[in-house]
Design an enzyme around this catalytic site. Structure first.
Site, PDB file in Angstrom:
ATOM      1  N   HIS A 100      21.912  22.011  31.185  1.00  0.00           N
ATOM      2  CA  HIS A 100      20.653  22.737  31.352  1.00  0.00           C
ATOM      3  C   HIS A 100      20.175  22.657  32.803  1.00  0.00           C
ATOM      4  CE1 HIS A 100      16.113  23.071  30.230  1.00  0.00           C
ATOM      5  NE2 HIS A 100      16.602  24.233  30.615  1.00  0.00           N
ATOM      6  N   ASN A 133      11.786  20.822  28.170  1.00  0.00           N
ATOM      7  CA  ASN A 133      10.936  21.838  27.546  1.00  0.00           C
ATOM      8  C   ASN A 133      10.084  21.314  26.401  1.00  0.00           C
ATOM      9  OD1 ASN A 133      11.126  24.221  29.084  1.00  0.00           O
ATOM     10  ND2 ASN A 133      13.288  24.277  28.534  1.00  0.00           N
TER      11      ASN A 133
HETATM   12  P1  NAI Z   1      17.932  36.706  31.820  1.00  0.00           P
HETATM   13  O1  NAI Z   1      17.277  37.609  30.850  1.00  0.00           O
HETATM   14  O2  NAI Z   1      17.578  36.774  33.271  1.00  0.00           O
HETATM   15  O3  NAI Z   1      19.541  36.874  31.749  1.00  0.00           O
HETATM   16  C1  NAI Z   1      20.291  36.872  30.573  1.00  0.00           C
HETATM   17  C2  NAI Z   1      21.533  37.721  30.818  1.00  0.00           C
HETATM   18  O4  NAI Z   1      22.446  37.543  29.738  1.00  0.00           O
HETATM   19  C3  NAI Z   1      21.234  39.217  30.901  1.00  0.00           C
HETATM   20  O5  NAI Z   1      21.751  39.740  32.109  1.00  0.00           O
HETATM   21  C4  NAI Z   1      21.945  39.795  29.677  1.00  0.00           C
HETATM   22  O6  NAI Z   1      22.479  41.091  29.890  1.00  0.00           O
HETATM   23  C5  NAI Z   1      23.061  38.785  29.480  1.00  0.00           C
HETATM   24  N1  NAI Z   1      23.635  38.767  28.127  1.00  0.00           N
HETATM   25  C6  NAI Z   1      22.989  38.876  26.942  1.00  0.00           C
HETATM   26  N2  NAI Z   1      23.894  38.781  25.933  1.00  0.00           N
HETATM   27  C7  NAI Z   1      25.115  38.634  26.500  1.00  0.00           C
HETATM   28  C8  NAI Z   1      26.435  38.480  26.001  1.00  0.00           C
HETATM   29  N3  NAI Z   1      26.675  38.483  24.698  1.00  0.00           N
HETATM   30  N4  NAI Z   1      27.454  38.340  26.880  1.00  0.00           N
HETATM   31  C9  NAI Z   1      27.216  38.335  28.192  1.00  0.00           C
HETATM   32  N5  NAI Z   1      25.994  38.448  28.747  1.00  0.00           N
HETATM   33  C10 NAI Z   1      24.949  38.611  27.899  1.00  0.00           C
HETATM   34  O7  NAI Z   1      17.694  35.230  31.246  1.00  0.00           O
HETATM   35  P2  NAI Z   1      17.742  33.822  32.013  1.00  0.00           P
HETATM   36  O8  NAI Z   1      16.379  33.450  32.433  1.00  0.00           O
HETATM   37  O9  NAI Z   1      18.846  33.829  33.001  1.00  0.00           O
HETATM   38  O10 NAI Z   1      18.112  32.833  30.803  1.00  0.00           O
HETATM   39  C11 NAI Z   1      19.431  32.680  30.325  1.00  0.00           C
HETATM   40  C12 NAI Z   1      19.556  31.361  29.573  1.00  0.00           C
HETATM   41  O11 NAI Z   1      19.173  30.287  30.440  1.00  0.00           O
HETATM   42  C13 NAI Z   1      18.672  31.242  28.330  1.00  0.00           C
HETATM   43  O12 NAI Z   1      19.361  30.490  27.354  1.00  0.00           O
HETATM   44  C14 NAI Z   1      17.474  30.470  28.847  1.00  0.00           C
HETATM   45  O13 NAI Z   1      16.796  29.766  27.832  1.00  0.00           O
HETATM   46  C15 NAI Z   1      18.158  29.508  29.823  1.00  0.00           C
HETATM   47  N6  NAI Z   1      17.292  28.964  30.853  1.00  0.00           N
HETATM   48  C16 NAI Z   1      16.335  29.735  31.465  1.00  0.00           C
HETATM   49  C17 NAI Z   1      15.518  29.188  32.439  1.00  0.00           C
HETATM   50  C18 NAI Z   1      14.480  30.029  33.114  1.00  0.00           C
HETATM   51  O14 NAI Z   1      13.635  29.485  33.838  1.00  0.00           O
HETATM   52  N7  NAI Z   1      14.487  31.341  32.933  1.00  0.00           N
HETATM   53  C19 NAI Z   1      15.648  27.795  32.867  1.00  0.00           C
HETATM   54  C20 NAI Z   1      16.740  27.087  32.231  1.00  0.00           C
HETATM   55  C21 NAI Z   1      17.502  27.655  31.248  1.00  0.00           C
END
Ligand code: NAI
Length: 286
Positions: free
Chosen positions: A141, A191
């Site tokens: 994470h 979190n």
């Molecule tokens: P985001 O919405 O910016 O990006 C997610 C990406 O995954 C999108 O580009 C989407 O098209 C892609 N995606 C969706 N389904 C897919 C699949 N089946 N195969 C390939 N790509 C796919 O979201 P973000 O913020 O990058 O979050 C991603 C993960 O990281 C989540 O699990 C979130 O909980 C975790 N996370 C987020 C943080 C934050 O501050 N935003 C911090 C730490 C972890």
């Protein structure tokens, strides 16, 4: 076991940051998303970040080019899976999307591949159970923005092998991060502590206690937080905040984790924070 090839699945704000720091640490990196446009956006974000580093004198243009040459964009899961020693998943925070992806990765990756999830709150043990190799599944994470933040929470699932934990800990250190080991409970540590505070800040707005700016000012000036909770929520993504609150609420069955109705409303409206241009505040460009 030596890690050479890392595949990052999901080229959003987290995936692109993870791919960048992995390539900067000298690994060969494949970055995958569901469409060419999304991968391109992720690659452009990385190129922009690296450009900024050159402008600030953090590294040279030649070093930037070397990092970019280690990054391979793709939309083919087979391509990302076939030579990967390590996969780091950073797709949307939804259990069914992650389990479906891990099932496919399990089938397409070599048997030695370690499968890590960057999930903010979902149970690693449950994600691991979708594969035939739960002992090689782990939580990694990262914090947002990945190139800046030092912490990586490493989450052991019920079946995670000690050897796998040791490899991932070493990998996090090679990426210039500080790993902290935690066990698999909803929200882990980060979190479980952070998100109820953000949710409470949203309740304060919802109940008319204060305007968003005032809530953020109180926490910044009064508690010395570098960023107010609502600014942080916008930065994380309000959809991600809601998914995390739902995971806490379901996982513990305790009403203290009930997501604020205002958070739900914003997400339903498509106000997802900085990434959509509007959340508690309004943003222009990226
Ligand atoms: P985001 O919405 O910016 O990006 C997610 C990406 O995954 C999108 O580009 C989407 O098209 C892609 N995606 C969706 N389904 C897919 C699949 N089946 N195969 C390939 N790509 C796919 O979201 P973000 O913020 O990058 O979050 C991603 C993960 O990281 C989540 O699990 C979130 O909980 C975790 N996370 C987020 C943080 C934050 O501050 N935003 C911090 C730490 C972890």
């Amino acid at each position: 076991m030596e890690i050479r090839q890392i595949s990052v699945i999901g080229a959003g704000q987290m995936g692109s940051g993870i791919a960048q720091v992995a390539a900067q640490a000298g690994f060969q990196v494949t970055l995958l998303d569901v469409s060419e446009a999304f991968v391109k956006r992720g690659m452009e974000r990385i190129a922009r970040q690296l450009e900024r580093g050159v402008a600030k004198g953090k590294w040279t243009a030649a070093e930037k080019d070397a990092v970019l040459s280690r990054l391979q964009p793709t939309v083919q899961l087979e391509e990302a899976a076939k030579d990967a020693d390590m996969v780091i998943e950073a797709v949307v925070e939804k259990m069914e999307v992650k389990t479906d992806l891990f099932r496919q990765l399990d089938q397409k990756c070599p048997t030695h591949t370690i499968l890590a999830s960057n999930t903010s709150s979902l149970p690693i043990t449950e994600i691991a159970a979708a594969t035939s190799r739960p002992e090689r599944v782990i939580g990694m994470h990262f914090m947002n923005p990945v190139p800046v933040m030092k912490l990586v929470e490493i989450i052991r699932g019920l079946a995670t092998q000690d050897e796998v934990y040791a490899i991932v800990k070493e990998l996090a250190e090679a990426m210039g991060k500080v790993p902290v080991e935690v066990n698999d409970f909803p929200g882990f540590v980060s979190n479980r502590v952070l998100m109820p505070m953000i949710n409470e800040a949203i309740y304060a707005v919802y109940e008319g206690v204060a305007e968003p700016e005032a809530v953020d000012q109180v926490m910044k000036l009064g508690m010395n937080h570098p960023m107010g909770p609502l600014t942080l929520a916008d930065f994380i993504g309000l959809d991600t905040c809601l998914y995390i609150m739902e995971t806490l609420y379901e996982g513990f069955g305790d009403s203290k984790y009930r997501p604020c109705p205002l958070l739900r409303k914003y997400v339903k409206a498509g106000w997802l924070g900085k990434k959509s241009g509007r959340g508690f505040y309004q943003y222009e460009g990226e």
